[in-house]
Design a protein around this motif. Structure first.
Motif, PDB file in Angstrom:
ATOM      1  N   LEU A   1     -15.513  20.774  -0.481  1.00  0.00           N
ATOM      2  CA  LEU A   1     -16.132  20.351   0.781  1.00  0.00           C
ATOM      3  C   LEU A   1     -17.627  20.635   0.799  1.00  0.00           C
TER       4      LEU A   1
ATOM      5  N   GLN B   1      -8.087  17.605  -5.016  1.00  0.00           N
ATOM      6  CA  GLN B   1      -8.873  16.379  -4.857  1.00  0.00           C
ATOM      7  C   GLN B   1      -9.134  16.193  -3.376  1.00  0.00           C
ATOM      8  N   ILE B   2     -10.405  15.997  -3.033  1.00  0.00           N
ATOM      9  CA  ILE B   2     -10.778  15.724  -1.649  1.00  0.00           C
ATOM     10  C   ILE B   2     -11.712  14.537  -1.627  1.00  0.00           C
ATOM     11  N   LYS B   3     -11.475  13.634  -0.695  1.00  0.00           N
ATOM     12  CA  LYS B   3     -12.304  12.433  -0.532  1.00  0.00           C
ATOM     13  C   LYS B   3     -12.734  12.360   0.920  1.00  0.00           C
ATOM     14  N   ASP B   4     -14.044  12.212   1.128  1.00  0.00           N
ATOM     15  CA  ASP B   4     -14.559  12.118   2.489  1.00  0.00           C
ATOM     16  C   ASP B   4     -15.812  11.265   2.493  1.00  0.00           C
TER      17      ASP B   4
ATOM     18  N   GLU C   1     -10.867  24.207  -2.454  1.00  0.00           N
ATOM     19  CA  GLU C   1     -11.062  23.248  -1.375  1.00  0.00           C
ATOM     20  C   GLU C   1     -12.400  23.459  -0.669  1.00  0.00           C
TER      21      GLU C   1
ATOM     22  N   ASN D   1     -12.851  16.116  -7.526  1.00  0.00           N
ATOM     23  CA  ASN D   1     -11.677  16.743  -8.136  1.00  0.00           C
ATOM     24  C   ASN D   1     -12.176  18.009  -8.818  1.00  0.00           C
TER      25      ASN D   1
ATOM     26  N   GLN E   1     -15.814  11.617  -3.513  1.00  0.00           N
ATOM     27  CA  GLN E   1     -14.539  12.215  -3.929  1.00  0.00           C
ATOM     28  C   GLN E   1     -14.829  13.265  -4.987  1.00  0.00           C
TER      29      GLN E   1
END
Length: 116
Positions: free
Chosen positions: A76, A113-116, A72, A95, A93
């Motif tokens: 970021l 998976q992080i989307k910002d 994570e 992954n 995004q």
């Protein structure tokens, strides 16, 4: 809006909670999606848009330098750096898949998976 996608980038990383992960490293896979405003496409000139080659090299640089514990945190860091590349980016995004995880079980990988 349009998107740039780079799929299944493969890197050897030295991230993880356990000392062995940081010592011998492990293979990870990264997918990237960048959403941009259509107005970034002004003409047929690479200098007027965002180069996916530059994005790949930025991610490679981040992964090589990173010694974080968590996927994570790596995601970021990637999002932050990619967003700084162009003010027309609407979101990023990421992954990240870790292929070898010290879990007693049968599976291909773990993924965040992080989307910002």
């Amino acid at each position: 809006m349009y998107k740039i996608k780079i799929n299944n980038m493969k890197f050897h990383s030295y991230i993880g909670v356990y000392e062995e992960e940081k010592k011998i490293g492990q293979n990870i896979e990264i997918d990237l999606i960048i959403s941009l405003s259509k107005e970034i496409i002004k003409n047929d000139d690479i200098n007027s848009t965002l180069s996916y080659g530059d994005c790949y090299r930025k991610i490679e640089e981040i992964v090589k330098a990173s010694r974080v514990d968590l996927l994570e945190t790596l995601a970021l860091d990637i999002i932050k750096e990619i967003k700084e590349m162009n003010e027309k980016i609407e979101y990023v995004q990421v992954n990240i898949r870790k292929l070898a995880v010290p879990i007693n079980g049968i599976f291909d990988s773990v993924e965040i998976q992080i989307k910002d």
